[in-house]
Design an enzyme around this catalytic site. Structure first.
Site, PDB file in Angstrom:
ATOM      1  N   ASP A 278      74.970 -85.307 -33.655  1.00 33.85           N
ATOM      2  CA  ASP A 278      74.355 -84.887 -32.393  1.00 33.85           C
ATOM      3  C   ASP A 278      73.583 -83.581 -32.558  1.00 33.85           C
ATOM      4  O   ASP A 278      73.631 -82.933 -33.601  1.00 33.85           O
ATOM      5  CB  ASP A 278      75.399 -84.834 -31.261  1.00 33.85           C
ATOM      6  N   LEU A 279      72.860 -83.205 -31.518  1.00 33.89           N
ATOM      7  CA  LEU A 279      71.984 -82.030 -31.530  1.00 33.89           C
ATOM      8  C   LEU A 279      72.703 -80.771 -32.008  1.00 33.89           C
ATOM      9  O   LEU A 279      72.154 -79.983 -32.774  1.00 33.89           O
ATOM     10  CB  LEU A 279      71.421 -81.819 -30.110  1.00 33.89           C
TER      11      LEU A 279
END
Length: 192
Positions: free
Chosen positions: A53-54
């Site tokens: 994820d980011l």
């Protein structure tokens, strides 16, 4: 595309920093992992194997070989190890629950192993191994557990993937390289 004689033609690795999304393009205009790679990686259809994820960082593999990508992401086929920092006091009971399985709103989440590596204030450093990769798996699992002292949810503050199967490279953040043929062979030899 310059490859040495002993480089894989099927796999490359990127040490993804925080702040990049793992996608070919982002409708919100955020930076993607392809911004860190040569243009030919995008043009030649190299695809990420799995996701981070980011806010997560660490090792991310890419391939143009769909069968290899599927084999590396099939649940139970490839163990991934993460170093995480958790806000809260992670107890032996938390570790036992993570190994047994924790019910989240969407599904059951569990890990293969948890190793306590240290503490700092109200934070705990762990190494966690999983062999499947559900969306935000580790973050959701620990978020479903409560700190016994403060009765608040545990929270993963930092998450770094440090290995995929036998592959545990030392690559500078934001940099990439091909796997060697030896690394590729070791990685795929135990897949079904």
């Amino acid at each position: 595309m310059n490859t040495a004689a002993n480089d894989s033609r099927k796999l490359l690795a990127l040490n993804k920093p925080k702040g990049y999304v793992v996608t070919r393009s982002d409708e919100l205009g955020r930076k993607t992992v392809y911004d860190l790679l040569p243009q030919w990686v995008f043009n030649d259809g190299w695809m990420p194997i799995g996701r981070l994820d980011l806010e997560s960082k660490g090792i991310l593999l890419f391939t143009t070989n769909g069968k290899m990508g599927e084999r590396l992401t099939r649940p139970g086929n490839c163990i991934k190890v993460y170093e995480i920092w958790v806000r809260g006091h992670v107890t032996d009971e938390h570790i036992a629950a993570a190994l047994k399985g924790v019910e989240s709103r969407e599904d059951m989440l569990k890990v293969l192993s948890v190793e306590r590596k240290g503490t700092g204030g109200a934070k705990t450093k762990l190494w966690v191994a999983i062999d499947e990769g559900k969306n935000r798996h580790i973050r959701r699992l620990f978020g479903a557990l409560k700190d016994p002292k403060f009765a608040t949810a545990l929270k993963v503050l930092k998450l770094t993937r440090i290995s995929i199967g036998s592959f545990r490279p030392n690559i500078e953040s934001g940099k990439w390289r091909y796997l060697s043929l030896a690394e590729e062979t070791m990685l795929i030899k135990n897949l079904s």
